[in-house]
Design an enzyme around this catalytic site. Structure first.
Site: not given
Ligand code: COA
Length: 256
Positions: A65, A110, A113, A133
Site C-alpha cells: 500500500a 498490500g 495481499e 507492516e
Molecule cells: N509506498 C509508497 N512508496 C513506495 C513504497 C510504498 N509501499 N514502496 C516503494 N516506494 C517508493 C519509494 O519511496 C521510492 O520513491 P522515491 O524514488 O520517490 O523516493 C521508490 O518507490 C523506489 O523505492 P526505493 O525504496 O528507493 O527502492 P529500493 O530498491 O531501495 O527498495 C523496497 C525496495 C521494496 C525494499 C523498499 O521500497 C521498501 O521497503 N518499500 C516498502 C515496502 C513496505 O513496507 N510495504 C508494505 C507497506 S504497508
C-alpha cells in the site's frame, strides 16, 4: 482509460498491469479504485474469460500500500482503509473468471495481499514476498493475516508477519505460496498458457469450482460444493461435455 493501470485483452485474457514503476507500483487510492473498476469490467465483459495481474517495470509486482497515504489517519480512518482494501480484494477472489497473479518482483504488504487474493500465483525467480507492516508499526490490513495463514499455515505466517521477513521465490514455492517459478522472460507466457487451458473449459464449471473452493474456508464449504455440482447439471455445457466424452470428440463449450 486508466491513469495507473495498463490493460490489454489477448486471446480472451485480460492483462492488468499496475503501472507506477517509479513508486514500485505501490497501491495508492487511485490504483485501488482503478483495479476495482478493471476487475468489475472484466467480470462483466463476455469477451474476457480470465485475467492476469502483474506489475510494470523490472523490480516490483507491488511494493505495498502507498505508505504516504497512511500519514495522519485516525483509528476509524485506518479501519475504513482496511475495509475498503479487503472489499476490493474480495471482488478479485470471488471473480467467477480465473484471475492469476504473475509476480515479477517485490510483492510486499498490500502487494503480497493482492497476489494472495488472486486465484493462484506464478512467480519469476526475482520475486520476493513478505508482510513487512510490522516495520511500520502496523499489521497487514488487506486480508494478509487471513490469506497468508490459509496458504502457508499458521506457524510460517506468524513468523513472516511478526518478523517482517521477506522470502524469495524458491522459498515461496516450498511454502505453497506460488504454484511455479520461472524466468522473468517466461513469466507472462507461462501464466497465460495456464489460463488458456482453464479458459478452454466450461466457463460455468470453472465459476462453480472457484466458488466452491472459496467456500472451503467457510462452515458451509461441502454444502457449497453440492450446490455447485448440482447447478452444473442444469447447464448446456455439462450436457455437451458428457456427450462429447461419450462420442469421443472435443467438447465445444458455450458458457451456458
Ligand atoms: N509506498 C509508497 N512508496 C513506495 C513504497 C510504498 N509501499 N514502496 C516503494 N516506494 C517508493 C519509494 O519511496 C521510492 O520513491 P522515491 O524514488 O520517490 O523516493 C521508490 O518507490 C523506489 O523505492 P526505493 O525504496 O528507493 O527502492 P529500493 O530498491 O531501495 O527498495 C523496497 C525496495 C521494496 C525494499 C523498499 O521500497 C521498501 O521497503 N518499500 C516498502 C515496502 C513496505 O513496507 N510495504 C508494505 C507497506 S504497508
Amino acid at each position: 482509460m486508466y491513469t495507473t493501470l495498463l490493460t490489454e485483452v489477448r486471446d480472451g485474457i485480460c492483462i492488468i498491469t499496475i503501472n507506477r514503476p517509479d513508486k514500485l507500483n505501490a497501491l495508492n487510492r487511485t490504483v485501488m479504485a482503478e483495479l476495482d473498476q478493471a476487475v468489475a469490467a472484466l467480470i462483466a465483459d463476455p469477451a474476457v474469460r480470465g485475467a492476469v495481474i502483474t506489475g510494470a517495470g523490472p523490480k516490483a509486482f507491488v511494493a505495498g500500500a502507498d505508505i504516504s497515504e497512511f500519514v495522519g489517519l485516525s483509528v476509524e480512518e485506518g479501519k475504513a482503509l482496511a475495509k475498503k482494501g479487503q472489499d476490493i480484494f474480495a471482488r478479485i477472489e470471488q471473480s467467477p473468471k480465473p484471475i492469476v497473479a504473475a509476480v515479477n518482483g517485490f510483492a510486499l504488504g498490500g502487494g503480497c495481499e493482492l497476489a494472495m487474493a488472486c486465484h493462484f500465483r506464478i512467480a519469476s525467480d526475482l520475486a520476493k514476498f513478505g508482510q513487512p507492516e510490522v516495520n511500520l508499526g502496523l499489521i497487514p490490513g488487506y486480508g494478509g493475516t487471513q490469506r497468508l495463514t490459509r496458504l502457508i499455515g499458521k506457524g510460517r505466517a506468524t513468523e513472516l508477519i511478526i518478523t517482517g521477513a521477506t522470502i524469495d521465490a524458491t522459498r515461496a514455492s516450498q511454502y505453497g505460496l506460488v504454484n511455479d517459478v520461472v524466468s522473468p522472460e517466461a513469466l507472462l507466457e507461462k501464466t497465460l498458457s495456464i489460463l488458456q487451458v482453464a479458459c478452454g473449459k466450461a466457463p460455468l464449471a470453472v465459476a462453480h469450482s472457484i466458488a466452491a473452493i472459496n467456500a472451503s474456508y467457510e462452515p458451509g464449504g461441502f454444502a457449497a460444493e453440492i450446490e455447485g455440482f448440482g447447478a452444473c447439471f442444469g447447464t448446456e455445457d455439462m450436457i455437451e461435455g458428457t456427450a462429447a466424452f461419450l462420442e469421443k470428440r472435443k467438447a465445444h463449450f458455450q458458457g451456458k
